[in-house]
Design a protein around this motif. Structure first.
Motif, PDB file in Angstrom:
ATOM      1  N   GLN A  56       0.827  -1.204   0.000  1.00 30.34           N
ATOM      2  CA  GLN A  56       0.000   0.000   0.000  1.00 30.34           C
ATOM      3  C   GLN A  56       0.865   1.259   0.000  1.00 30.34           C
ATOM      4  O   GLN A  56       0.598   2.216  -0.738  1.00 30.34           O
ATOM      5  CB  GLN A  56      -0.925  -0.002   1.225  1.00 30.34           C
ATOM      6  CG  GLN A  56      -2.103  -0.940   1.131  1.00 30.34           C
ATOM      7  CD  GLN A  56      -3.268  -0.362   0.335  1.00 30.34           C
ATOM      8  OE1 GLN A  56      -3.165   0.695  -0.275  1.00 30.34           O
ATOM      9  NE2 GLN A  56      -4.398  -1.058   0.351  1.00 30.34           N
ATOM     10  N   GLN A 303      -6.435   2.456   2.276  1.00 33.42           N
ATOM     11  CA  GLN A 303      -7.374   2.119   3.350  1.00 33.42           C
ATOM     12  C   GLN A 303      -7.342   3.138   4.492  1.00 33.42           C
ATOM     13  O   GLN A 303      -8.031   2.953   5.502  1.00 33.42           O
ATOM     14  CB  GLN A 303      -7.044   0.733   3.901  1.00 33.42           C
ATOM     15  CG  GLN A 303      -7.545  -0.406   3.036  1.00 33.42           C
ATOM     16  CD  GLN A 303      -9.052  -0.515   3.055  1.00 33.42           C
ATOM     17  OE1 GLN A 303      -9.739   0.070   2.212  1.00 33.42           O
ATOM     18  NE2 GLN A 303      -9.583  -1.253   4.011  1.00 33.42           N
ATOM     19  N   VAL A 306     -10.587   4.296   6.245  1.00 30.87           N
ATOM     20  CA  VAL A 306     -11.220   3.328   7.153  1.00 30.87           C
ATOM     21  C   VAL A 306     -10.575   3.412   8.532  1.00 30.87           C
ATOM     22  O   VAL A 306     -11.264   3.507   9.558  1.00 30.87           O
ATOM     23  CB  VAL A 306     -11.104   1.902   6.591  1.00 30.87           C
ATOM     24  CG1 VAL A 306     -11.657   0.880   7.589  1.00 30.87           C
ATOM     25  CG2 VAL A 306     -11.824   1.804   5.255  1.00 30.87           C
TER      26      VAL A 306
END
Length: 411
Positions: A56, A303, A306
């Protein structure tokens, strides 16, 4: 910013952030293997090499740093590395750090300090003021190498901590999670315990010529010495390199210590992931507890919305701060800022768009987390340019009548 509320996006494009926990960068050219290693949180080059940029954070670097190097977003890895590694770290920093949109850096100088630029040098490249926090374990290890006697160890630590604060440090930091775990006895150690533990450790240091403090009694002494100053105490919790046992880095293990220190000093739980919901609970339960998810934001990449949203489930908004925990590469300072902004835009903007929050409340919370909470906790002065994000912006917004929200920050 691509959140669903345009006013939230606009503020997050322009607001300047206080990075309340970060590190400096290495100097000179950077090889591909070194870049991958410093982009990884692992302390093992083999793990970094096995992952490469297929992570990521690696994808985020290509997406967001690439265009600042003249590339297209998400250009292939070889093109990205070719452009990035053509720059020395200082030249990259001169380009990336000012683009991060920072108001101030609060720098921990205690990790591999002999390999990195000074905090002042980092500030010059970033074009922002710099403050420092002092790593408690580094103080103790320096004293051990200087030959302090066991009987005077406690007082020597206290005097050294006070000297650092008098010289301008705005807080203290503990890495007890790495050295003994957070599940140690939370009580203040007794004098005889300290002398006995110091005697054993100092004998080892004198014999080996190396100082690495892992004794839980002396680590507790450092914590309580920091508490006695009344100044902000940062404690690493959660995610970190494999030098720690993650199951012993859950901030819930500090609950009794937090009960005993309530009202004594601010305690800032750093990074916290994957225990960020636990940390939010502690911030709600104790007035002196603050949290961030700084280190995690870079590593979860796309992400990040989140994780950030989960960190805001229980934590009071006056108790959440921004940090990057960047070390070595200016790329990490930039990604820490930009991914955090995008996460805020999507999470908070979504709550506004869904009708759960007012736009006025959203802008208020953004400013709290971006800079107001850090200024208040560390006693920092306001920086004039940060006012761009405050009253002038609100005067153009239809979210609240003019004058209903004060942007004063220092309490």
């Amino acid at each position: 910013m691509n959140g669903p509320d345009p006013d939230v996006n606009e503020l997050l494009e322009r607001v300047e952030l206080v990075d309340h926990h970060t590190h400096s960068i290495v100097g000179g050219p950077v090889a591909a293997a070194d870049y991958e290693f410093m982009l990884s949180e692992s302390d093992r080059s083999s793990a970094a090499a096995a992952a490469g940029l297929d992570t990521q954070i690696g994808f985020a670097a290509r997406r967001w740093i690439g265009p600042l190097l003249g590339l297209r977003p998400n250009d292939p890895e070889d093109r990205f590395l070719g452009a990035r590694l053509a720059l020395t770290n200082e030249k990259a920093a001169a380009r990336l750090l000012p683009a991060a949109g920072l108001e101030r850096l609060i720098v921990d100088t205690g990790f591999r300090g002999d390999e990195i630029l000074s905090a002042a040098g980092l500030g010059v490249l970033a074009k922002v003021p710099v403050s420092t926090v002092v790593r408690l374990e580094a103080i103790a290890e320096r004293l051990a190498l200087e030959g302090v006697p066991a009987a005077g160890f406690g007082s020597a630590v206290r005097d050294a901590v006070e000297a650092e604060l008098a010289a301008g440090a705005v807080g203290l930091k503990s890495i007890i999670a790495y050295r003994a775990g957070l599940d140690v006895d939370p009580a203040r150690p007794r004098g005889a315990e300290v002398v006995d533990s110091a005697d054993r450790w100092l004998r080892e240091v004198a014999r080996d010529g190396r100082a690495r403090l892992v004794d839980p009694v002396l680590l507790r002494l450092l914590l309580w010495t920091a508490v006695d100053t009344g100044r902000p105490l940062q404690v690493h919790t959660g995610f970190g390199d494999p030098d720690l046992d993650l199951d012993r880095a859950d901030p819930l293990l500090l609950t009794e210590f937090l009960r005993q220190t309530d009202g004594a000093c601010p305690v800032l739980l750093l990074h916290c992931y994957p225990f960020h919901r636990n940390a939010g609970y502690l911030a709600q339960m104790f007035a002196h507890v603050y949290v961030d998810v700084g280190l995690a934001i870079n590593y979860v990449g796309a992400q990040a919305p989140v994780v950030l949203a989960e960190s805001l489930e229980l934590a009071p908004f006056r108790k959440v701060l921004f940090s990057s925990d960047a070390w070595g590469l200016p790329d990490l300072h930039l990604l820490g800022s930009w991914l955090f902004r995008r996460a805020m835009a999507r999470a908070i903007g979504g709550w506004v768009a869904g009708g759960d929050w007012s736009r006025h409340d959203a802008l208020h919370v953004i400013e709290l987390i971006a800079f107001e909470n850090a200024r208040r906790v560390y006693g920092l002065p306001a920086r004039g340019s940060a006012r761009r994000s405050g009253r002038d912006y609100r005067s153009r917004s239809s979210a609240a009548p003019a004058g209903t929200f004060s942007t004063a920050v220092d309490e």
